[in-house]
Scaffold this motif. Structure first.
Motif, mmCIF file in Angstrom:
data_model
loop_
_atom_site.group_PDB
_atom_site.id
_atom_site.type_symbol
_atom_site.label_atom_id
_atom_site.label_comp_id
_atom_site.label_asym_id
_atom_site.label_seq_id
_atom_site.Cartn_x
_atom_site.Cartn_y
_atom_site.Cartn_z
ATOM 1 N N SER A 70 0.835 -1.194 0.000
ATOM 2 C CA SER A 70 0.000 0.000 0.000
ATOM 3 C C SER A 70 0.878 1.256 0.000
ATOM 4 C CB SER A 70 -0.899 0.007 1.233
ATOM 5 O OG SER A 70 -1.513 1.265 1.402
ATOM 6 N N PRO A 71 0.510 2.282 -0.769
ATOM 7 C CA PRO A 71 1.268 3.546 -0.729
ATOM 8 C C PRO A 71 1.338 4.138 0.671
ATOM 9 C CG PRO A 71 -0.244 3.507 -2.597
ATOM 10 C CD PRO A 71 -0.586 2.309 -1.759
ATOM 11 N N GLN A 72 0.353 3.850 1.509
ATOM 12 C CA GLN A 72 0.347 4.361 2.875
ATOM 13 C C GLN A 72 1.496 3.793 3.707
ATOM 14 O OE1 GLN A 72 -4.127 3.424 3.308
ATOM 15 N NE2 GLN A 72 -3.776 5.033 4.809
ATOM 16 N N ARG A 73 2.030 2.654 3.259
ATOM 17 C CA ARG A 73 3.102 2.012 4.017
ATOM 18 C C ARG A 73 4.480 2.579 3.675
ATOM 19 N NH1 ARG A 73 6.503 -2.675 3.487
ATOM 20 N NH2 ARG A 73 7.060 -3.461 5.574
ATOM 21 N N LEU A 74 4.563 3.435 2.689
ATOM 22 C CA LEU A 74 5.851 3.938 2.238
ATOM 23 C C LEU A 74 6.687 4.541 3.372
ATOM 24 C CD1 LEU A 74 7.800 4.421 -0.074
ATOM 25 C CD2 LEU A 74 6.588 6.574 -0.564
ATOM 26 N N PRO A 75 6.126 5.391 4.243
ATOM 27 C CA PRO A 75 6.946 5.935 5.341
ATOM 28 C C PRO A 75 7.494 4.842 6.269
ATOM 29 C CG PRO A 75 4.939 7.223 5.080
ATOM 30 C CD PRO A 75 4.773 5.999 4.235
ATOM 31 N N VAL A 76 6.715 3.787 6.462
ATOM 32 C CA VAL A 76 7.164 2.676 7.306
ATOM 33 C C VAL A 76 8.322 1.949 6.631
ATOM 34 C CG1 VAL A 76 6.477 0.531 8.443
ATOM 35 C CG2 VAL A 76 4.853 2.426 8.269
ATOM 36 N N ALA A 77 8.178 1.698 5.323
ATOM 37 C CA ALA A 77 9.230 1.007 4.568
ATOM 38 C C ALA A 77 10.519 1.820 4.524
ATOM 39 C CB ALA A 77 8.740 0.708 3.158
ATOM 40 N N LEU A 78 10.400 3.146 4.408
ATOM 41 C CA LEU A 78 11.573 4.006 4.383
ATOM 42 C C LEU A 78 12.290 4.024 5.733
ATOM 43 C CD1 LEU A 78 10.228 7.043 2.315
ATOM 44 C CD2 LEU A 78 11.871 5.299 1.564
ATOM 45 N N LYS A 79 11.522 3.934 6.806
ATOM 46 C CA LYS A 79 12.112 3.985 8.146
ATOM 47 C C LYS A 79 12.704 2.645 8.567
ATOM 48 C CE LYS A 79 11.142 5.382 12.912
ATOM 49 N NZ LYS A 79 10.150 6.005 13.828
ATOM 50 N N TYR A 80 11.960 1.550 8.300
ATOM 51 C CA TYR A 80 12.374 0.242 8.806
ATOM 52 C C TYR A 80 12.872 -0.711 7.716
ATOM 53 C CZ TYR A 80 9.718 1.793 12.905
ATOM 54 O OH TYR A 80 9.252 2.497 13.980
ATOM 55 N N GLY A 81 12.706 -0.329 6.460
ATOM 56 C CA GLY A 81 13.089 -1.209 5.369
ATOM 57 C C GLY A 81 11.880 -1.921 4.788
ATOM 58 N N ILE A 82 11.977 -2.338 3.541
ATOM 59 C CA ILE A 82 10.855 -2.972 2.858
ATOM 60 C C ILE A 82 10.429 -4.262 3.542
ATOM 61 C CG2 ILE A 82 12.310 -4.277 1.265
ATOM 62 C CD1 ILE A 82 8.915 -2.587 0.479
ATOM 63 N N LEU A 83 11.381 -4.923 4.207
ATOM 64 C CA LEU A 83 11.079 -6.165 4.921
ATOM 65 C C LEU A 83 10.773 -5.917 6.396
ATOM 66 C CD1 LEU A 83 13.776 -8.544 3.389
ATOM 67 C CD2 LEU A 83 11.388 -8.273 2.711
ATOM 68 N N GLY A 84 10.588 -4.665 6.754
ATOM 69 C CA GLY A 84 10.301 -4.305 8.143
ATOM 70 C C GLY A 84 8.860 -4.562 8.520
ATOM 71 N N PRO A 85 8.447 -4.084 9.679
ATOM 72 C CA PRO A 85 7.078 -4.318 10.152
ATOM 73 C C PRO A 85 6.042 -3.742 9.199
ATOM 74 C CG PRO A 85 8.160 -2.629 11.462
ATOM 75 C CD PRO A 85 9.217 -3.243 10.612
ATOM 76 N N LYS A 86 4.859 -4.309 9.258
ATOM 77 C CA LYS A 86 3.792 -3.899 8.354
ATOM 78 C C LYS A 86 3.267 -2.508 8.692
ATOM 79 C CE LYS A 86 -0.575 -5.594 6.362
ATOM 80 N NZ LYS A 86 -1.560 -6.706 6.349
ATOM 81 N N TYR A 87 3.216 -2.197 9.989
ATOM 82 C CA TYR A 87 2.597 -0.939 10.414
ATOM 83 C C TYR A 87 3.541 -0.096 11.264
ATOM 84 C CZ TYR A 87 -1.703 -3.428 9.185
ATOM 85 O OH TYR A 87 -2.667 -4.136 8.522
ATOM 86 N N SER A 88 3.317 1.205 11.223
ATOM 87 C CA SER A 88 3.940 2.118 12.174
ATOM 88 C C SER A 88 3.197 1.989 13.505
ATOM 89 C CB SER A 88 3.823 3.562 11.664
ATOM 90 O OG SER A 88 4.084 4.480 12.714
ATOM 91 N N PRO A 89 3.892 2.159 14.626
ATOM 92 C CA PRO A 89 3.200 2.116 15.921
ATOM 93 C C PRO A 89 2.443 3.396 16.243
ATOM 94 C CG PRO A 89 5.508 2.611 16.265
ATOM 95 C CD PRO A 89 5.353 2.360 14.783
ATOM 96 N N GLU A 90 2.574 4.408 15.395
ATOM 97 C CA GLU A 90 1.998 5.718 15.712
ATOM 98 C C GLU A 90 0.486 5.675 15.864
ATOM 99 O OE1 GLU A 90 3.370 8.497 12.815
ATOM 100 O OE2 GLU A 90 5.479 8.323 13.406
ATOM 101 N N GLY A 91 -0.188 4.924 14.992
ATOM 102 C CA GLY A 91 -1.634 4.846 15.091
ATOM 103 C C GLY A 91 -2.074 4.179 16.382
ATOM 104 N N LEU A 92 -1.437 3.066 16.730
ATOM 105 C CA LEU A 92 -1.746 2.360 17.974
ATOM 106 C C LEU A 92 -1.480 3.254 19.177
ATOM 107 C CD1 LEU A 92 -2.404 -0.253 19.564
ATOM 108 C CD2 LEU A 92 0.019 -0.856 19.358
ATOM 109 N N GLU A 93 -0.333 3.932 19.169
ATOM 110 C CA GLU A 93 0.017 4.790 20.297
ATOM 111 C C GLU A 93 -0.979 5.939 20.452
ATOM 112 O OE1 GLU A 93 4.031 6.024 19.752
ATOM 113 O OE2 GLU A 93 4.856 3.994 19.978
ATOM 114 N N LYS A 94 -1.401 6.527 19.342
ATOM 115 C CA LYS A 94 -2.355 7.634 19.405
ATOM 116 C C LYS A 94 -3.686 7.187 19.997
ATOM 117 C CE LYS A 94 -4.507 11.218 16.532
ATOM 118 N NZ LYS A 94 -4.617 11.793 15.156
ATOM 119 N N VAL A 95 -4.152 6.009 19.578
ATOM 120 C CA VAL A 95 -5.413 5.476 20.108
ATOM 121 C C VAL A 95 -5.297 5.228 21.606
ATOM 122 C CG1 VAL A 95 -6.946 3.457 20.083
ATOM 123 C CG2 VAL A 95 -6.173 4.476 17.927
ATOM 124 N N LEU A 96 -4.200 4.614 22.028
ATOM 125 C CA LEU A 96 -4.031 4.272 23.438
ATOM 126 C C LEU A 96 -3.842 5.520 24.301
ATOM 127 C CD1 LEU A 96 -1.739 1.145 23.032
ATOM 128 C CD2 LEU A 96 -4.153 1.188 23.649
#
Length: 391
Positions: A81-107
């Motif tokens: 997904s294009p939405q995952r691009l910032p995650v891939a740039l930060k952690y690598g294409i083989l990195g985690p599927k999601y950023s923790p930011e959404g989970l952290e904001k909800v919590l």
């Protein structure tokens, strides 16, 4: 004296299943669950429910939490997904599927800055796993070790599921008096609540040798004493007049890698608190399981690539079932009840096998199958029997 435990499994968005079953439980019990249960334990998504209940939220409020915020936690479905691009740039294409930011904001929105120590009506136990010490971490509101940790961060620690979210970095400080030291070691006056791994930062705060900072190169811990070996000799050797601060680092991931079902851990804690096994009554709530078979021909031929997508679910399911078996075997008759069902076999309603499928249709279907299960006469009777036995 009766000691009641509520144990809550991990399972991603399937936490909405647990929460839905708890709505029915609240009605049968007739009181808020944090007042009925003496200890509430949770792993991963179960930690979110455990914290919510311990804080005084109703089960229905937690159902609403999942319905309202599912897409904030799991904002897309595809790794490409294009939405995952910032995650891939930060952690690598083989990195985690999601950023923790959404989970952290909800919590953060749900719990604010409330700390574990501020939960007072029931005991709270949350399970995580530290990749540095390679040990499980138990977050408790009755022990000083993590009492200053906020609820939202405790949930992130327990919910950082490998492949879905990155590990969560956490630090805390221990301190006290020095007992003795040599040119390259230091012995602490008290036995500390720290894990035995290297590279902790040690600072001498006052007394002889004040102002020196060293990293621990080796750490030996026995019941009688703790000796830290430092990476470079002291310029001034500390002594019994010195005080120190120790920075402890953690790399925390989902507690489900060891105890997706935290029931056995909760029973162990109850015993450590001094409760007799005959007094312990346990209600263990699952998130539903997806039991698609792996045929022998496939399992016998699969290698690394084939198992990569299936092994995590297999290990988590196995861990949950083993903890269920242990808990049931050690509990007295009639004092252990497990609420769990097969999502793909006990209902004609279609459920996907993805714990991050937050589509409105899937969420509604999860609620429907949970209500179908919990409303069955024999399940209702089992809960009534449990409540009667746990008086």
């Amino acid at each position: 004296m009766t000691f009641r435990i509520l144990s809550l499994d991990g399972g991603g968005i399937w936490g909405i299943v647990s929460s839905t079953m708890l709505v029915a439980l609240e009605k049968l019990v007739g009181t808020p669950l944090n007042e009925y249960f003496d200890l509430i334990a949770g792993t991963s998504t179960g930690s979110i429910i455990a914290c919510g209940l311990s804080e005084g939220n109703s089960a229905q409020e937690l159902v609403n939490l999942y319905q309202k915020n599912g897409t904030a936690i799991f904002p897309y479905t595809s790794l490409f997904s294009p939405q995952r691009l910032p995650v891939a740039l930060k952690y690598g294409i083989l990195g985690p599927k999601y950023s923790p930011e959404g989970l952290e904001k909800v919590l953060k929105s749900q719990f604010g800055n409330k700390k574990i120590s501020e939960i007072t009506k029931s005991k709270l136990l949350i399970i995580a796993y530290d990749t540095l010490s390679r040990q499980p971490i138990f977050l408790k509101n009755w022990r000083s070790r993590f009492m200053d940790l906020t609820l939202w961060e405790a949930c992130v620690c327990s919910s950082a599921a490998p492949t879905f979210f990155p590990a969560h970095y956490l630090t805390r400080k221990e301190g006290g008096l020095v007992a003795s030291a040599t040119s390259d070691t230091i012995c602490f006056a008290e036995i500390l609540n720290v894990d035995t791994y290297n590279q902790m930062q040690l600072s001498i705060l006052s007394g002889k040798g004040a102002g020196q900072i060293r990293n621990i190169s080796n750490f030996q811990k026995t019941r009688q004493k703790q000796i830290a070996f430092i990476d470079s000799p002291w310029v001034v050797i500390p002594d019994h007049t010195s005080t120190y601060s120790l920075k402890v680092e953690y790399s925390l991931i989902d507690g489900g890698v060891g105890a997706n079902n935290p029931t056995a851990c909760a029973i162990a804690e109850a015993l450590r608190l001094g409760h007799a096994l005959k007094d312990i009554h346990v209600l263990s709530v699952g998130t539903g399981i997806f039991t698609q078979a792996i045929p022998f021909l496939e399992a016998s031929r699969w290698g690394i690539l084939n198992w990569a997508t299936a092994i995590s679910n297999v290990l988590i399911d196995a861990s949950s079932d083993i903890n269920d078996y242990i808990s049931e075997q050690v509990s007295y008759d009639g004092q252990y009840l497990r609420l769990q069902f097969r999502l793909d076999r006990e209902s004609s309603i279609k459920i996907t096998n993805k714990i991050d499928d937050v589509s409105p249709e899937n969420l509604q279907n999860l609620i429907m199958v949970a209500n179908d299960y919990i409303s069955q006469p024999y399940i209702i009777q089992n809960i009534k029997d449990f409540v009667a036995q746990a008086k």
